[in-house]
Write an enzyme that holds these catalytic residues in place. Structure first.
Site, mmCIF file in Angstrom:
data_model
loop_
_atom_site.group_PDB
_atom_site.id
_atom_site.type_symbol
_atom_site.label_atom_id
_atom_site.label_comp_id
_atom_site.label_asym_id
_atom_site.label_seq_id
_atom_site.Cartn_x
_atom_site.Cartn_y
_atom_site.Cartn_z
ATOM 1 N N VAL A 1 0.853 -1.207 -0.162
ATOM 2 C CA VAL A 1 -0.051 0.130 -0.044
ATOM 3 C C VAL A 1 0.821 1.361 0.019
ATOM 4 O O VAL A 1 0.418 2.305 -0.617
ATOM 5 C CB VAL A 1 -0.881 -0.044 1.207
ATOM 6 C CG1 VAL A 1 -0.270 -0.201 2.466
ATOM 7 C CG2 VAL A 1 -1.979 1.118 1.191
ATOM 8 N N ASP B 1 -7.957 -2.611 4.017
ATOM 9 C CA ASP B 1 -8.141 -3.371 5.132
ATOM 10 C C ASP B 1 -6.782 -3.977 5.346
ATOM 11 O O ASP B 1 -5.827 -4.350 4.290
ATOM 12 C CB ASP B 1 -9.149 -4.433 4.801
ATOM 13 C CG ASP B 1 -8.832 -5.325 3.735
ATOM 14 O OD1 ASP B 1 -8.202 -6.393 4.062
ATOM 15 O OD2 ASP B 1 -8.871 -4.962 2.593
ATOM 16 N N GLY C 1 -5.525 -6.762 -0.664
ATOM 17 C CA GLY C 1 -6.127 -6.160 0.051
ATOM 18 C C GLY C 1 -5.391 -4.777 0.395
ATOM 19 O O GLY C 1 -4.602 -4.359 -0.403
ATOM 20 N N GLU C 2 -5.478 -4.092 1.559
ATOM 21 C CA GLU C 2 -4.594 -2.958 1.957
ATOM 22 C C GLU C 2 -4.997 -1.700 1.221
ATOM 23 O O GLU C 2 -4.681 -0.690 1.460
ATOM 24 C CB GLU C 2 -3.032 -3.360 1.631
ATOM 25 C CG GLU C 2 -2.547 -4.342 2.491
ATOM 26 C CD GLU C 2 -1.161 -4.491 2.120
ATOM 27 O OE1 GLU C 2 -0.507 -3.781 1.607
ATOM 28 O OE2 GLU C 2 -0.447 -5.519 2.501
ATOM 29 N N GLY C 3 -6.008 -1.897 0.050
ATOM 30 C CA GLY C 3 -6.209 -0.653 -0.640
ATOM 31 C C GLY C 3 -5.383 -0.808 -1.898
ATOM 32 O O GLY C 3 -5.282 -0.067 -2.748
#
Length: 361
Positions: free
Chosen positions: A96, A171, A313-315
């Site tokens: 991210v 997330d 995830g993580e964006g």
């Protein structure tokens, strides 16, 4: 229980129409830039400005939280990884962080329910250590769900008040695709075997355990499917509740959001139930490999910008889509019109070259 959200007004139709009209004047055949034109029009409507402004403070908020169900064999990684990754985010070493630097965004991490003590700079809105194991107990108490919703709303307000003109929800939480799948499958009335994916990469035995956990959690969730707050309390967790409130509040404050993968989009499904109409302010950054993500996008009627087989995830998927959105804004704002560039339009090609009658024939 209350949540304090009401219906959300949509982006400005007048400016969307103005953007469509400007697109027709730019030096290109009509519709030649496809989805980029649609995205630029959406931004103009969100900003109530035509041409729209380029994003000056795109901000990622990674909501971190652990889940009791992760300790029952539904993930390929131990729960300790969540806290370790929070530290990695703070150190700038995660995907991210790298993708945000490329996309022109900055990153904030919010520990909502990590099962460890984390740096005070990220734990301001912490609700508890780990949400409950949703296949056998409620994720949160009545007091905790209200605290989680308040946290998500407050984080959105903090970022918007600080000048954020585009938000991305990310997330981090080992095992969080399990509650995400419970939410999606419950809200779309889908059987667990059709919705459960591999998450962090579980083997066949792990997948079977995950299916069983989702099935058992869905049994507990179905009686409250019409109550978004109770659904989050019983079958999701503090991080999901905070994300849902964050997304709802961003829409209420007329701030566009790029959604990431299955975890964020599952929270978005509940956010739409909390604040009807909020989804008009969201863009789906990508479609992940998780089966539940495709179900969630269909439910929200969102067409993803990218499909690159991502599942981190993580964006990360939303950030990968951000440069595409920036390109769409630049086209609408910076490209010359036919009049400005003195370029003939398509209509000119159909006009006679001369109206003078030739009598030499």
């Amino acid at each position: 229980m209350t949540h304090g959200f009401g219906p959300v007004a949509p982006p400005d139709t007048q400016f969307r129409v103005a953007a469509e009209q400007r697109q027709a004047q730019l030096t290109k055949p009509g519709g030649a830039l496809g989805r980029l034109e649609e995205l630029g029009n959406w931004v103009a409507a969100c900003q109530a400005a035509c041409p729209p402004k380029q994003f000056e403070r795109a901000r990622v908020v990674v909501f971190a939280g652990d889940h009791g169900v992760a300790r029952h064999g539904v993930s390929a990684y131990p729960t300790e990884v969540t806290a370790q990754m929070v530290a990695n985010f703070l150190g700038g070493g995660a995907a991210v962080n790298t993708l945000a630097a490329v996309a022109g965004a900055t990153v904030r991490v919010a520990d909502i329910s990590v099962d460890a003590d984390t740096d005070p700079q990220v734990s301001k809105h912490k609700v508890r250590r780990s949400s409950g194991a949703i296949d056998r107990e409620d994720a949160l108490t009545a007091e905790e769900i209200q605290a989680a919703l308040a946290a998500g709303r407050a984080i959105a307000d903090e970022e918007i008040d600080a000048g954020a003109d585009l938000l991305i929800a990310g997330d981090m939480g080992i095992g969080n695709t399990t509650p995400a799948t419970v939410l999606v499958a419950t809200l779309t009335d889908t059987e667990p075997v059709a919705a459960v994916g591999r998450g962090t990469g579980v083997d066949d035995a792990g997948w079977a355990r995950k299916v069983a956990a989702v099935r058992d959690a869905m049994r507990r969730a179905r009686p409250v499917v019409k109550d978004p707050v109770e659904l989050l309390r019983i079958a999701a967790g503090a991080d999901f509740a905070a994300m849902a409130a964050f997304l709802a509040q961003a829409a209420a404050r007329r701030t566009p959001v790029i959604l990431d993968g299955v975890v964020v989009t599952a929270a978005a499904m509940v956010a739409e139930d909390l604040a009807a109409g909020a989804s008009a302010w969201w863009l789906a950054g990508h479609r992940s490999t998780e089966p539940a993500h495709a179900l969630a996008l269909k439910h929200l009627r969102l067409d993803p910008v990218l499909d690159l087989n991502l599942r981190l995830g993580e964006g990360s998927g939303a950030l990968t889509a951000l440069p595409v959105l920036r390109s769409a804004v630049a086209i609408l704002a910076e490209m010359s019109t036919f009049a400005d560039a003195r370029v003939s339009t398509a209509d000119a090609a159909t006009e006679p070259a001369s109206t003078t009658l030739d009598l030499r024939k």
